[in-house]
Motif scaffolding. Structure first.
Motif, mmCIF file in Angstrom:
data_model
loop_
_atom_site.group_PDB
_atom_site.id
_atom_site.type_symbol
_atom_site.label_atom_id
_atom_site.label_comp_id
_atom_site.label_asym_id
_atom_site.label_seq_id
_atom_site.Cartn_x
_atom_site.Cartn_y
_atom_site.Cartn_z
ATOM 1 N N THR A 1 9.612 9.695 -3.094
ATOM 2 C CA THR A 1 9.586 8.839 -2.039
ATOM 3 C C THR A 1 10.378 9.160 -0.632
ATOM 4 O O THR A 1 10.270 8.669 0.138
ATOM 5 C CB THR A 1 10.621 7.635 -2.990
ATOM 6 N N MET B 1 7.715 9.946 1.479
ATOM 7 C CA MET B 1 7.103 8.813 1.700
ATOM 8 C C MET B 1 8.484 8.303 3.212
ATOM 9 O O MET B 1 7.758 7.516 3.853
ATOM 10 C CB MET B 1 6.871 7.326 0.855
ATOM 11 N N LEU C 1 1.039 -1.221 -0.232
ATOM 12 C CA LEU C 1 0.246 0.137 -0.517
ATOM 13 C C LEU C 1 0.935 1.382 0.081
ATOM 14 O O LEU C 1 0.460 2.277 -1.034
ATOM 15 C CB LEU C 1 -1.230 0.426 0.955
ATOM 16 N N LEU C 2 1.956 1.517 0.751
ATOM 17 C CA LEU C 2 2.839 2.674 1.223
ATOM 18 C C LEU C 2 3.966 2.984 -0.759
ATOM 19 O O LEU C 2 3.545 3.724 -0.827
ATOM 20 C CB LEU C 2 3.775 1.961 1.943
ATOM 21 N N ALA D 1 0.918 5.929 -7.055
ATOM 22 C CA ALA D 1 0.573 6.989 -7.576
ATOM 23 C C ALA D 1 0.813 8.851 -7.520
ATOM 24 O O ALA D 1 0.665 9.696 -8.542
ATOM 25 C CB ALA D 1 -0.250 7.299 -6.373
ATOM 26 N N LEU D 2 1.739 8.832 -6.451
ATOM 27 C CA LEU D 2 2.626 10.335 -6.702
ATOM 28 C C LEU D 2 3.597 10.795 -7.766
ATOM 29 O O LEU D 2 3.081 11.663 -8.131
ATOM 30 C CB LEU D 2 2.767 10.559 -5.323
ATOM 31 N N SER E 1 7.766 10.148 6.025
ATOM 32 C CA SER E 1 6.167 9.228 6.656
ATOM 33 C C SER E 1 6.261 8.265 6.775
ATOM 34 O O SER E 1 5.619 7.441 8.079
ATOM 35 C CB SER E 1 5.226 9.764 5.488
ATOM 36 N N LEU F 1 2.526 1.441 -3.506
ATOM 37 C CA LEU F 1 1.300 2.190 -4.271
ATOM 38 C C LEU F 1 1.220 3.712 -3.891
ATOM 39 O O LEU F 1 0.550 4.408 -5.470
ATOM 40 C CB LEU F 1 -0.085 1.439 -3.390
ATOM 41 N N ILE F 2 1.413 3.943 -2.711
ATOM 42 C CA ILE F 2 0.997 5.661 -2.213
ATOM 43 C C ILE F 2 1.938 6.032 -3.838
ATOM 44 O O ILE F 2 2.068 7.102 -3.996
ATOM 45 C CB ILE F 2 1.008 6.193 -1.023
ATOM 46 N N ASN F 3 3.195 5.747 -3.210
ATOM 47 C CA ASN F 3 4.390 6.204 -4.108
ATOM 48 C C ASN F 3 4.631 6.435 -5.301
ATOM 49 O O ASN F 3 4.243 7.483 -6.805
ATOM 50 C CB ASN F 3 5.936 5.564 -4.025
#
Lengths: 351, 500
Positions: free
Chosen positions: A147, A150, A127-128, A134-135, A153, A130-132
């Motif tokens: 990243t 991320m 999931l993390l 998507a950004l 975070s 995926l966020i990378n």
């Protein structure tokens, strides 16, 4: 020998042989300084021990990370967050193994199924990733910035999850992931080998590999010919997250504890260095085997420094030297100078 | 008339190309001169040689009566020749005033920039152009047109006697163009000479006093704008006279396709991109798009292929109303697109010829239905033979091939993907004559096999030879459609020349 290979060498094949020679040179150096570096012994408990095994065992995490990083790097990206994602995955595993740690309770008894302890942290890591992805692919933030966000975070998330503590969980089955042996070899080595082999198969036996290279080389042209460029890019970050999660589990299992601060701290730099040393192009052709050898080069430098009882700082210097050499070899300008110099020497000799 | 800039017998070559040969060029004091020519005519090279960006191989340049030899663009600027490029060459985050004075800021005696002086001088500079803007605001808070004017203000403030405007209007709307023209007329009345480079025929007739045309690096014509017919200008740019037009029309054997249209576009358009147009393409026909550079040919292809989204109109594929938002969608509908710019959107340079050829087919099949090595080689070898691609093997990296062969690789890529509609944007550019004819024949064969083709080319003879119908464009507008015996170079040129 396959004649075609020699006539028409893939630039990466040549590169790979070169990297392999580099690893051999480092090991040879050890052989000269102290032959006992190579002692490998089979113990009564069926475990093989020795420095070479240590290199493989301790290098397993960087190897796993490097596999994911290679694909991201080939799309023209980079992932600085893998170390922090390792910590997040490790923290999640700790919460499942010892949910009552903060109340001073021992590990859960009975333990949740091992597969679940692995699956939940890995899903979070993906999931993390995926966020990378998507950004980078959808929001079009530069990979190094996305990243980096991320990296902060996920590290913060890991610390919050265990409230800054270091839960320990000695002796639970989960720790086998980092400490166990199979057929005489440490389990992390098998895990890294499996990750490598599966990824090679998936990228070379499907068109994913060539799609990744195409997107990295020329995103616009790839889009024009119908490759789903955003999906491919996001996919590599998700996969890189998965690899980071797995490396995190191997790490905390080996420690039998999760330190949210130390887990994977600065390891992203080793992973990136491994990929660069291995010869993968930033945006273009990639070689997973090269990255693995690159990771082993880095690890054997550390192990050498440790074994020779040199100060730890030496290993940093060695890494720097290896990277400088690689950068110099890659520099077209330098190669042009070298060719010029060589030509002038030859012409002088001819006279 | 007094000559301010006179170039005689100028030649400039680059490895493999003679960009300019024995070009003469004269600019008079206080005139607006149009510099016209198709792609590769040598306009940019001429400008760059005149302004010291390139050194000339031979020839003379006289400026203001003196023989000059500018060593750098800055040198030319100091003498009074300023160039404003198509893309605004300023720093968007800095203020208007900073942009006008960067590199030559007024300084205080004790050091430091004299901001008050700088801003008040900037205000004067923009006021001269009747521009009412706040010079202390960042440049990027203003429209492209205003930014363009600021570049001009900067050029004038450096003491320009000659102003070269390289396609300044390509991103301006009609009102902004008029604003620019007002400024240009005013500068002209003040005795400044302007070289105006544009692809827009209407604009060149509206503003210039004289027109110089280049073609393939040579002088192709010099005209006084007043009384010049569009026909004469166009034939000079394209190098065609009515008499020597080649009448061979292979495309006539095709008829105009069969059955229902595969593609029909009704009043499809996009603001600032292309005016609404109607087009249909049937299976088995070649629809040619003819028009000068910048007339909107590629824009039509991009709207059809989903690269750009139209903001009005209806696209029907096979009678079904469809909205395409990406090339991927277009490919799923059976389209293929050989782009004009093969470096930017065509080849994947570090991959092999084989991989470049199979990629579109592979993308169509999806990543998991992998085309195995053997099959890849068979496909690649088939097209290497069919299209005569010169390469030592299908494993050669495509970046090592010549431009013409790279073009053929892209063509092979799309033929391998077996589309129903193939868009060819300048498929023969940079290809030798022999291969050109091969590709033209191939286009006809494909159409006979039932493929629908949209064929874009700057070379009129090619469009005439291969098309079963021709849509004619000018200034981003479809202005006519020709079919049957009406298709001829002269008819296309007449259509382009007809005033709106």
């Amino acid at each position: 020998m396959d004649g075609k290979l020699l006539q028409n060498p893939n630039p990466l094949t040549k590169r790979f042989l070169f990297v392999l020679a580099g690893l051999a040179a480092i090991l040879l150096l050890n052989l000269i300084i102290s032959p006992e570096f190579f002692q490998v012994s089979l113990h009564e408990d069926g475990k093989i021990r020795g420095n070479l095994i240590n290199i493989l065992n301790n290098g397993a995490r960087v190897c796993i990370l490097a596999v994911g990083m290679t694909l991201v790097y080939a799309t023209g990206g980079i992932d600085l967050s893998v170390g922090s994602v390792m910590a997040t995955a490790g923290a999640m595993a700790a919460l499942m193994i010892r949910p009552g740690y903060l109340q001073g309770l021992p590990v859960a008894n009975p333990q949740p199924p091992l597969l679940l302890i692995m699956a939940v942290p890995l899903l979070i890591a993906m999931l993390l990733g995926l966020i990378n992805g998507a950004l980078v692919a959808l929001v079009r933030i530069q990979p190094i910035i996305a990243t980096l966000i991320m990296m902060y975070s996920a590290r913060g998330l890991a610390v919050l999850m265990v409230e800054g503590q270091t839960p320990t969980y000695h002796g639970v089955p989960f720790t086998k992931l980092g400490l166990g042996y199979f057929l005489g070899l440490p389990l992390p080595v098998w895990i890294a080998a499996a990750v490598f082999l599966i990824t090679v198969l998936v990228t070379k036996r499907t068109a994913l590999g060539v799609f990744i290279e195409a997107v990295g080389e020329n995103r616009k042209a790839s889009r024009y010919m119908g490759i789903r460029t955003r999906l491919i890019t996001m996919g590599t970050y998700v996969f890189c997250g998965l690899c980071a999660g797995l490396a995190g589990l191997v790490h905390v299992a080996g420690e039998s504890s999760t330190s949210p601060y130390n887990t994977g701290n600065m390891i992203e730099l080793d992973a990136i260095a491994a990929v660069i040393i291995g010869g993968t192009m930033w945006g273009g052709r990639f070689t997973l085997a090269g990255s693995i050898v690159g990771a082993l080069i880095i690890q054997s430098l550390s192990t050498t420094v440790y074994f020779q009882r040199w100060p730890y700082e030496y290993s940093l210097v060695f890494k720097a030297v290896v990277l400088i050499v690689v950068a110099l070899i890659q520099s077209e300008k330098l190669r042009a100078y070298a060719a010029q110099g060589w030509a002038s020497i030859k012409s002088r000799r001819a006279r | 008339m007094e000559e301010i800039l006179k170039v005689s017998n100028l030649s400039k070559g680059f490895p493999g190309v003679q960009a300019l040969s024995n070009v003469d060029f004269t600019l008079n004091r206080g005139e607006i001169l149009g510099l016209m020519g198709e792609n590769g005519a040598g306009k940019s090279t001429l400008i760059k040689v005149m302004t010291g960006f390139y050194r000339r191989d031979s020839g003379d340049i006289h400026f203001d009566g003196q023989a000059v030899d500018f060593t750098s663009p800055n040198d030319a600027v100091r003498h009074g020749i300023s160039t404003v490029y198509q893309e605004v060459n300023l720093l968007p985050q800095l203020t208007v005033a900073e942009n006008i004075f960067i590199g030559r800021q007024p300084m205080k005696k004790r050091g430091g920039i004299d901001w008050r002086e700088l801003n008040s001088r900037a205000e004067n500079a923009v006021a001269k152009l009747d521009l009412d803007i706040d010079v202390t605001r960042p440049l990027n808070t203003y429209s492209v047109a205003v930014q363009q004017m600021v570049s001009i203000a900067r050029a004038l403030d450096i003491s320009a006697k000659v102003l070269i405007l390289d396609e300044p209007t390509s991103s301006l709307d009609a009102a902004e163009v008029e604003q620019l023209f007002t400024v240009m007329r005013r500068l002209k009345s003040e005795g400044i000479s302007i070289v105006f480079i544009t692809h827009f025929l209407d604009q060149v007739f509206a503003i210039t006093d004289r027109i110089t045309v280049l073609r393939s690096g040579k002088n192709a014509g010099e005209f006084t704008t007043e009384g010049l017919s569009r026909m004469d200008l166009i034939s000079s740019m394209l190098g065609k006279e009515f008499e020597d037009l080649d009448a061979s029309r292979w495309g006539s054997s095709l008829g105009t396709g069969e059955g229902d249209p595969l593609v029909s576009m009704n009043s499809v358009g996009k603001k600032g991109f292309i005016f609404p147009f109607d087009l249909t393409i049937r299976p088995g026909e070649v629809l040619g798009l003819a028009g000068l550079l910048g007339s909107g040919r590629t824009e039509i292809a991009q709207l059809l292929y989903g690269v750009e989204k139209p903001d009005e109109g209806v696209l029907q594929l096979n009678g079904q109303e469809t909205a395409l938002s990406s090339p991927r969608g277009a490919i799923d509908e059976g389209m293929g697109f050989c782009p004009e710019d093969r470096k930017e959107v065509g080849i994947i340079p570090e991959l092999s010829v084989r991989e470049n050829i199979i990629l579109a087919l592979q993308a169509k099949r999806g990543a998991l239905r992998y085309i195995h090595r053997k099959e890849q080689e068979a496909i690649a070898d088939k097209f290497i033979r069919a299209l005569n691609i010169v390469t030592p093997s299908s494993d050669q990296l495509v970046k090592n091939l010549s431009g013409g062969n790279q073009q053929k690789v892209i063509l092979a890529r799309w033929l391998a993907a077996e589309p129903r509609l193939l868009i060819l944007d300048e498929p023969t550019r940079g290809i030798d004559i022999g291969s050109k004819v091969e590709i033209q024949k191939l286009i006809l064969e494909l159409a006979k096999e039932g493929l629908a083709l949209l064929f874009i080319s700057s070379e009129l003879d090619e469009v005439v030879r291969c098309s079963s119908r021709v849509a004619v464009l000018r200034d981003r507008q479809v202005i006519g459609e020709l079919d049957g015996t009406d298709i001829s170079e002269s008819q296309i040129m007449k259509t382009i020349a007809e005033t709106a």
